[in-house]
Motif scaffolding. Sequence first.
Motif, PDB file in Angstrom:
ATOM      1  N   TRP A 189       0.807  -1.214   0.000  1.00 20.13           N
ATOM      2  CA  TRP A 189       0.000   0.000   0.000  1.00 20.13           C
ATOM      3  C   TRP A 189       0.836   1.258   0.000  1.00 20.13           C
ATOM      4  O   TRP A 189       1.942   1.293   0.545  1.00 20.13           O
ATOM      5  CB  TRP A 189      -0.856   0.040   1.260  1.00 20.13           C
ATOM      6  N   ASP A 190       0.241   2.319  -0.545  1.00 18.71           N
ATOM      7  CA  ASP A 190       0.792   3.651  -0.360  1.00 18.71           C
ATOM      8  C   ASP A 190       0.193   4.198   0.942  1.00 18.71           C
ATOM      9  O   ASP A 190      -0.442   3.470   1.685  1.00 18.71           O
ATOM     10  CB  ASP A 190       0.499   4.547  -1.564  1.00 18.71           C
ATOM     11  N   HIS A 191       0.386   5.454   1.218  1.00 17.19           N
ATOM     12  CA  HIS A 191      -0.033   6.011   2.508  1.00 17.19           C
ATOM     13  C   HIS A 191      -1.336   6.795   2.424  1.00 17.19           C
ATOM     14  O   HIS A 191      -1.506   7.801   3.125  1.00 17.19           O
ATOM     15  CB  HIS A 191       1.095   6.873   3.080  1.00 17.19           C
ATOM     16  N   LEU A 192      -2.279   6.324   1.621  1.00 17.11           N
ATOM     17  CA  LEU A 192      -3.591   6.960   1.539  1.00 17.11           C
ATOM     18  C   LEU A 192      -4.237   6.948   2.927  1.00 17.11           C
ATOM     19  O   LEU A 192      -4.123   5.969   3.664  1.00 17.11           O
ATOM     20  CB  LEU A 192      -4.475   6.190   0.544  1.00 17.11           C
ATOM     21  N   ALA A 193      -4.910   8.019   3.267  1.00 16.32           N
ATOM     22  CA  ALA A 193      -5.532   8.117   4.592  1.00 16.32           C
ATOM     23  C   ALA A 193      -6.498   6.959   4.855  1.00 16.32           C
ATOM     24  O   ALA A 193      -6.575   6.456   5.978  1.00 16.32           O
ATOM     25  CB  ALA A 193      -6.254   9.451   4.726  1.00 16.32           C
ATOM     26  N   ALA A 194      -7.220   6.513   3.849  1.00 19.78           N
ATOM     27  CA  ALA A 194      -8.162   5.408   4.031  1.00 19.78           C
ATOM     28  C   ALA A 194      -7.446   4.111   4.398  1.00 19.78           C
ATOM     29  O   ALA A 194      -8.002   3.271   5.100  1.00 19.78           O
ATOM     30  CB  ALA A 194      -9.000   5.207   2.773  1.00 19.78           C
TER      31      ALA A 194
END
Length: 172
Positions: free
Chosen positions: A84-89
Amino acid sequence: MDETGSTFRARLGTTWAPIGTAPTLHRLSRRREVSSIVLLVAPTQWRQPQVLARHFEGAIHAQQVLFALRYFRKRVGNPLLIIWDHLAAHRARQVKDWLSLHPDDFQVEWLPSYAPELNPEEGCNSWVKGRLLNALPRDVAELRHLTRSEFRRLQSRPQVLRSLFRHARLRV
């Protein structure tokens, strides 16, 4: 696993028009209307690469991430390593709590803060958006249908999917 959005904003590509006449594309100018959560499953010696996607109206929040994770786990059938990237979700408390309840089904690894070149799924999003250049959907339902159709079309191109892993220099 990554997210992307489809919109009515102008995304123009080369197109045809009579000589001396500029092509006119009439679009609604809105923000993101359809969001897609996409899982790119790495190829193995037993399985072709896969693209699985869930499409939602509006932006992605924790509830949509959890819905997609359940769906992907059911479809793939194996424990999943999610990169994953660091998306808030992705970092939402609700998602973290749910993942902690399913340690045998999911392992999460994080990409560096901004590293789209390391994420092979970014290539899926780019491929689909390239196919949607000059598309003129009449409404959100048609935009969703077009987006879904292009992700399905990509699924039938395992050579493209393999190239996305090579481009990201990932050996799985």
